[in-house]
Write an enzyme that holds these catalytic residues in place. Structure first.
Site, PDB file in Angstrom:
ATOM      1  N   TYR A  11       1.403  -9.540  11.671  1.00  0.00           N
ATOM      2  CA  TYR A  11       1.297  -8.452  10.447  1.00  0.00           C
ATOM      3  C   TYR A  11       2.420  -7.635  10.670  1.00  0.00           C
ATOM      4  O   TYR A  11       2.912  -7.117   9.645  1.00  0.00           O
ATOM      5  CB  TYR A  11      -0.135  -7.827  10.944  1.00  0.00           C
ATOM      6  CG  TYR A  11      -0.230  -6.688  10.082  1.00  0.00           C
ATOM      7  CD1 TYR A  11      -1.194  -6.701   8.885  1.00  0.00           C
ATOM      8  CD2 TYR A  11       0.185  -5.246  10.406  1.00  0.00           C
ATOM      9  CE1 TYR A  11      -1.385  -5.570   8.030  1.00  0.00           C
ATOM     10  CE2 TYR A  11      -0.357  -4.274   9.342  1.00  0.00           C
ATOM     11  CZ  TYR A  11      -0.805  -4.411   8.110  1.00  0.00           C
ATOM     12  OH  TYR A  11      -1.142  -3.490   7.541  1.00  0.00           O
ATOM     13  N   HIS A  15       5.256  -7.173   7.631  1.00  0.00           N
ATOM     14  CA  HIS A  15       5.518  -5.709   7.275  1.00  0.00           C
ATOM     15  C   HIS A  15       7.089  -5.326   7.288  1.00  0.00           C
ATOM     16  O   HIS A  15       7.515  -4.676   6.605  1.00  0.00           O
ATOM     17  CB  HIS A  15       4.636  -4.521   7.696  1.00  0.00           C
ATOM     18  CG  HIS A  15       3.265  -4.535   6.972  1.00  0.00           C
ATOM     19  ND1 HIS A  15       2.361  -5.537   7.287  1.00  0.00           N
ATOM     20  CD2 HIS A  15       2.858  -3.783   6.006  1.00  0.00           C
ATOM     21  CE1 HIS A  15       1.609  -5.162   6.252  1.00  0.00           C
ATOM     22  NE2 HIS A  15       1.645  -4.020   5.651  1.00  0.00           N
ATOM     23  N   TYR A  34       4.961   6.252   3.930  1.00  0.00           N
ATOM     24  CA  TYR A  34       3.641   5.351   4.116  1.00  0.00           C
ATOM     25  C   TYR A  34       3.925   4.862   5.361  1.00  0.00           C
ATOM     26  O   TYR A  34       4.862   4.219   5.646  1.00  0.00           O
ATOM     27  CB  TYR A  34       3.977   4.440   3.062  1.00  0.00           C
ATOM     28  CG  TYR A  34       2.531   3.590   2.978  1.00  0.00           C
ATOM     29  CD1 TYR A  34       1.640   3.738   3.849  1.00  0.00           C
ATOM     30  CD2 TYR A  34       2.677   2.305   2.082  1.00  0.00           C
ATOM     31  CE1 TYR A  34       0.587   2.698   3.760  1.00  0.00           C
ATOM     32  CE2 TYR A  34       1.716   1.565   1.779  1.00  0.00           C
ATOM     33  CZ  TYR A  34       0.577   1.890   2.640  1.00  0.00           C
ATOM     34  OH  TYR A  34      -0.624   0.794   2.636  1.00  0.00           O
ATOM     35  N   TRP A  69       0.778 -10.146  -2.568  1.00  0.00           N
ATOM     36  CA  TRP A  69       0.843  -9.623  -1.321  1.00  0.00           C
ATOM     37  C   TRP A  69      -0.481  -9.798  -0.518  1.00  0.00           C
ATOM     38  O   TRP A  69      -0.626 -10.132   0.668  1.00  0.00           O
ATOM     39  CB  TRP A  69       1.022  -8.211  -1.281  1.00  0.00           C
ATOM     40  CG  TRP A  69       1.308  -7.247   0.132  1.00  0.00           C
ATOM     41  CD1 TRP A  69       0.442  -6.812   0.942  1.00  0.00           C
ATOM     42  CD2 TRP A  69       2.420  -7.862   1.153  1.00  0.00           C
ATOM     43  NE1 TRP A  69       0.967  -6.404   2.045  1.00  0.00           N
ATOM     44  CE2 TRP A  69       2.261  -7.061   2.316  1.00  0.00           C
ATOM     45  CE3 TRP A  69       3.531  -8.372   1.027  1.00  0.00           C
ATOM     46  CZ2 TRP A  69       2.888  -7.021   3.508  1.00  0.00           C
ATOM     47  CZ3 TRP A  69       4.298  -8.652   2.262  1.00  0.00           C
ATOM     48  CH2 TRP A  69       4.005  -7.823   3.164  1.00  0.00           C
ATOM     49  N   TRP A  70      -1.656  -9.325  -1.139  1.00  0.00           N
ATOM     50  CA  TRP A  70      -2.748  -9.580  -0.708  1.00  0.00           C
ATOM     51  C   TRP A  70      -3.297 -10.982  -0.125  1.00  0.00           C
ATOM     52  O   TRP A  70      -3.858 -11.483   0.959  1.00  0.00           O
ATOM     53  CB  TRP A  70      -3.953  -9.168  -1.568  1.00  0.00           C
ATOM     54  CG  TRP A  70      -4.003  -7.586  -1.738  1.00  0.00           C
ATOM     55  CD1 TRP A  70      -3.451  -6.657  -0.899  1.00  0.00           C
ATOM     56  CD2 TRP A  70      -5.105  -6.883  -2.694  1.00  0.00           C
ATOM     57  NE1 TRP A  70      -3.721  -5.586  -1.601  1.00  0.00           N
ATOM     58  CE2 TRP A  70      -4.810  -5.621  -2.399  1.00  0.00           C
ATOM     59  CE3 TRP A  70      -5.800  -7.511  -3.866  1.00  0.00           C
ATOM     60  CZ2 TRP A  70      -5.140  -4.506  -3.403  1.00  0.00           C
ATOM     61  CZ3 TRP A  70      -6.461  -6.460  -4.575  1.00  0.00           C
ATOM     62  CH2 TRP A  70      -6.013  -5.006  -4.335  1.00  0.00           C
TER      63      TRP A  70
END
Length: 97
Positions: A11, A15, A34, A69-70
């Protein structure tokens, strides 16, 4: 949001290599500053972002790059049908403006 066991490193790696076109879409939607935080014990993720006036973040789920992306992240996270990450509302407990 919540990660699946064993997916923390992947993960983070994904990112760290955020797609430029996704970054552009987020910025164009008025998102800035963010951050995503991890509770390592529960694997829950907590996202904090700021929105500019006139932001259009509600339209992001309709963008092809967001859906890709999902799909790309679905194997790492608990997701809804369509691979949107599952999200849980949190109860505000304190705020110091």
């Amino acid at each position: 949001m919540k990660l699946k066991p064993g997916s923390v490193d992947e993960y983070r790696r994904r990112h760290d290599e955020l797609w430029p076109e996704l970054e552009e879409a987020l910025l164009d939607a008025g998102i800035y500053d963010y951050s995503i935080f991890l509770d390592e014990e529960t694997l829950h993720l907590f996202a904090v972002l700021k929105l500019r006036p006139g932001e259009t973040s509600a339209a992001l789920p309709q963008l092809p790059v967001m859906r890709r992306w999902w799909d790309y992240m679905a194997e790492l996270m608990e997701v809804e049908p369509g691979n949107r990450p599952k999200e849980w509302a949190l109860t505000p407990m304190f705020h110091l403006p």
